[in-house]
Design a protein around this motif. Sequence first.
Motif, short mmCIF file in Angstrom:
data_model
loop_
_atom_site.label_atom_id
_atom_site.label_comp_id
_atom_site.label_asym_id
_atom_site.label_seq_id
_atom_site.Cartn_x
_atom_site.Cartn_y
_atom_site.Cartn_z
N ALA A 187 15.18 6.66 13.89
CA ALA A 187 15.76 5.58 14.67
C ALA A 187 14.69 4.62 15.19
O ALA A 187 14.90 3.42 15.30
N HIS A 188 13.52 5.18 15.50
CA HIS A 188 12.41 4.36 15.98
C HIS A 188 11.71 3.61 14.84
O HIS A 188 11.19 2.52 15.05
N CYS A 189 11.65 4.23 13.66
CA CYS A 189 10.81 3.73 12.57
C CYS A 189 11.65 3.43 11.33
O CYS A 189 12.67 4.09 11.08
N GLY A 190 11.19 2.47 10.55
CA GLY A 190 11.81 2.18 9.26
C GLY A 190 10.98 2.73 8.11
O GLY A 190 9.89 3.28 8.30
N ARG A 191 11.50 2.58 6.91
CA ARG A 191 10.78 3.03 5.72
C ARG A 191 9.43 2.33 5.63
O ARG A 191 9.32 1.12 5.78
N GLY A 192 8.38 3.12 5.40
CA GLY A 192 7.04 2.57 5.31
C GLY A 192 6.33 2.42 6.63
O GLY A 192 5.15 2.08 6.66
N ASP A 235 -2.52 -5.35 12.18
CA ASP A 235 -1.43 -6.08 11.52
C ASP A 235 -1.95 -6.65 10.22
O ASP A 235 -2.44 -7.78 10.15
N ASP A 236 -1.83 -5.87 9.17
CA ASP A 236 -2.36 -6.22 7.84
C ASP A 236 -1.41 -5.64 6.81
O ASP A 236 -1.03 -4.48 6.89
N PHE A 237 -1.05 -6.44 5.81
CA PHE A 237 -0.04 -5.98 4.85
C PHE A 237 -0.52 -4.80 4.03
O PHE A 237 0.28 -4.16 3.33
N HIS A 238 -1.83 -4.48 4.09
CA HIS A 238 -2.32 -3.29 3.39
C HIS A 238 -1.91 -2.00 4.10
O HIS A 238 -1.94 -0.93 3.50
N ASN A 239 -1.56 -2.11 5.37
CA ASN A 239 -1.35 -0.93 6.21
C ASN A 239 0.12 -0.69 6.50
O ASN A 239 0.91 -1.64 6.55
N PRO A 240 0.48 0.57 6.72
CA PRO A 240 1.81 0.80 7.31
C PRO A 240 1.83 0.27 8.74
O PRO A 240 0.78 0.09 9.36
N VAL A 241 3.00 0.01 9.24
CA VAL A 241 3.14 -0.48 10.61
C VAL A 241 3.28 0.73 11.54
O VAL A 241 4.20 1.53 11.39
N THR A 242 2.33 0.85 12.47
CA THR A 242 2.40 1.94 13.43
C THR A 242 3.46 1.61 14.48
O THR A 242 3.36 0.61 15.18
N ARG A 243 4.49 2.46 14.56
CA ARG A 243 5.64 2.16 15.42
C ARG A 243 5.79 3.10 16.62
O ARG A 243 6.37 2.71 17.62
#
Length: 338
Positions: free
Chosen positions: A71-76, A126-134
């Motif tokens: 619920a907190h995080c999305g795919r990737g 915030d870099d498209f190479h990285n997953p987003v830390t949520r």
Amino acid sequence: MIPDVDFRSDTVTRPSEGMRKAMADAEVGDAVYDEDPTTNRLESMTAEILGKEAGLFFPSATQANLAGIMAHCGRGDEYIVGQTAHAYRDEGGGAAVLGSIQPQPLPNEPEGIIDLDAITSAIKPDDFHNPVTRLLTLENTFNGRPLPEGYVAEATELARSHGLSTHLDGARMMNAAVATDSRPSSVASDFDSASLCLSKGLGAPVGAVFAGPRDLVDRAKRIRKLLGGGMRQTGVLAAAGIYALENNVNRLREDHDRADRLSEMFKDFPELGAAEARTNMVFLSPDGVDMPAFAAFLAERGIITGAGHGKPRWVTHLDIDDEAIESVRRACKEYFGR
């Protein structure tokens, strides 16, 4: 055959007669349609106890944690978690397997904390190479230890300052609350969401509640259905949870006291290397003891033991009474006095 005395975990508790009667008398409806009044009461009651807006009943704390992370995080996306935390190591990798959410495990210190600098370093730019830390998720209690209150405030504030949400795996948070003379809402207050297991020291046969803001709980409800957790006349189970919350929270002090007694008793047998009791758990670091032989000796006398996180672990619970502690004393005297 049910053993006479089972120290493996507080999950082995069996419903009391009072709890069984509450289950038998429960008013029920179809919970998927939100028509089970007993389940609705458990959810709102737990949310109020934890100081959250809404609650959602789950078959297990594992599923509650998984739905919460999803619920907190999305795919990737990514969540930060302790290397030896239950939500990372002992829940089948569900967030990665079923949620396509990357775990970022970090070392746990002995008291369960994760170094704040390590958390900061693990948050991805915030870099498209990285997953987003949520998300940051912590566990309380951790190996029976309540997390330091000051640390929780610092860690969750750090997470918020970086735009992260926070989740508490509070499977045994009631033990933490009792041990620190805190309200459960205080234990959960710094977190956006929390899970509470009802089937450990609280003594219910099954179930957990996920609590948090209404919109987050609504997302978790959709995910619960996806995970196969939508159940029907759950009031029979929810009644056990209500009974547990009304009758079995304060009595956790008895479990903690017996764990203290167990730890003190083990000091008479220094080769067992007993650590100080933390809430309802005693861990051993044996030296020169044939532990399989010792465990077999105990089992012959109706005393069952187990291991947790790589060490022999003894857990007290509502089915462990004073005589159970004395039976361990007698068995240890017999074994080590040979």
